[in-house]
Design an enzyme around this catalytic site. Structure first.
Site, PDB file in Angstrom:
ATOM      1  N   GLN A  17       0.991  -1.235  -0.021  1.00 33.42           N
ATOM      2  CA  GLN A  17      -0.145   0.097  -0.008  1.00 33.42           C
ATOM      3  C   GLN A  17       0.880   1.241  -0.036  1.00 33.42           C
ATOM      4  O   GLN A  17       1.447   1.797   1.158  1.00 33.42           O
ATOM      5  CB  GLN A  17      -0.939   0.274   1.264  1.00 33.42           C
ATOM      6  CG  GLN A  17      -1.881   1.176   1.022  1.00 33.42           C
ATOM      7  CD  GLN A  17      -2.805   1.072   2.223  1.00 33.42           C
ATOM      8  OE1 GLN A  17      -2.946   0.275   3.350  1.00 33.42           O
ATOM      9  NE2 GLN A  17      -3.885   2.281   2.292  1.00 33.42           N
ATOM     10  N   PHE A  18       1.332   1.771  -1.179  1.00 37.34           N
ATOM     11  CA  PHE A  18       2.053   2.863  -1.251  1.00 37.34           C
ATOM     12  C   PHE A  18       1.475   4.228  -0.832  1.00 37.34           C
ATOM     13  O   PHE A  18       2.141   5.047  -0.385  1.00 37.34           O
ATOM     14  CB  PHE A  18       2.547   3.134  -2.746  1.00 37.34           C
ATOM     15  CG  PHE A  18       1.642   4.078  -3.569  1.00 37.34           C
ATOM     16  CD1 PHE A  18       1.435   5.541  -3.666  1.00 37.34           C
ATOM     17  CD2 PHE A  18       0.421   3.319  -4.005  1.00 37.34           C
ATOM     18  CE1 PHE A  18       0.766   6.276  -4.523  1.00 37.34           C
ATOM     19  CE2 PHE A  18      -0.587   4.133  -4.850  1.00 37.34           C
ATOM     20  CZ  PHE A  18      -0.311   5.347  -4.819  1.00 37.34           C
ATOM     21  N   THR A  19       0.261   4.178  -0.627  1.00 39.82           N
ATOM     22  CA  THR A  19      -0.421   5.370   0.074  1.00 39.82           C
ATOM     23  C   THR A  19      -0.014   5.479   1.653  1.00 39.82           C
ATOM     24  O   THR A  19      -0.067   6.742   2.263  1.00 39.82           O
ATOM     25  CB  THR A  19      -1.660   5.529  -0.047  1.00 39.82           C
ATOM     26  OG1 THR A  19      -2.561   4.319   0.874  1.00 39.82           O
ATOM     27  CG2 THR A  19      -2.096   5.419  -1.462  1.00 39.82           C
TER      28      THR A  19
END
Length: 146
Positions: A78-80
């Site tokens: 989850q790059f966020t």
């Protein structure tokens, strides 16, 4: 690297309306790779994930790890989680690693988890995933590894 651990009684990941992973009691872990991360950070984050004492013992104190309770781990990229929200209302993702690097280090993280835990499931890197979970507690812990 950064990980958000959630103690769950169950969790699942679907892609395009097809369930690709499911666990019962354990940890749902959202993982972000930052631009200055490396394989040592991935291994260290996996060690800290498996050692995190977030499950209750007989006296209801959080003294047990996912390994101590025989739980599973579901790891989801989850790059966020790498968002920089210090200015304005729109997050900046400058701290996030480029996709190829992130995929490699996420893979190293998962490999290190699997070396220490018999029950590890994963999401699909880079996919639009739907994640469902029942947060137990709720217990949610943010881990950062430089």
């Amino acid at each position: 690297m950064r990980a958000l651990l959630q103690r769950v009684s169950e969790a699942a990941v679907s892609v395009a309306d097809r369930e690709i992973a499911r666990i019962e009691r354990g940890l749902l872990v959202f993982v972000a790779v930052l631009h200055d991360d490396n394989e040592a950070a991935a291994r260290r984050l996996a060690e800290r994930t498996l050692a995190a004492r977030v499950f209750p013992d007989g006296s209801k104190a959080m003294n047990l790890s996912v390994l101590d309770v025989g739980g599973a781990v579901l790891a989801v990229s989850q790059f966020t989680l790498a968002a920089d929200t210090r200015r304005g209302n729109r997050p900046s993702f400058g701290p996030a690693a480029p996709p190829a690097m992130a995929e490699e280090l996420y893979g190293a993280y998962v490999e290190a988890l699997r070396a220490g835990c018999p029950d590890v499931a994963v999401g699909e890197f880079g996919a639009d995933m739907q994640v469902s979970l029942v947060n137990d507690g709720p217990v949610t812990i943010l881990l950062d590894v430089p």
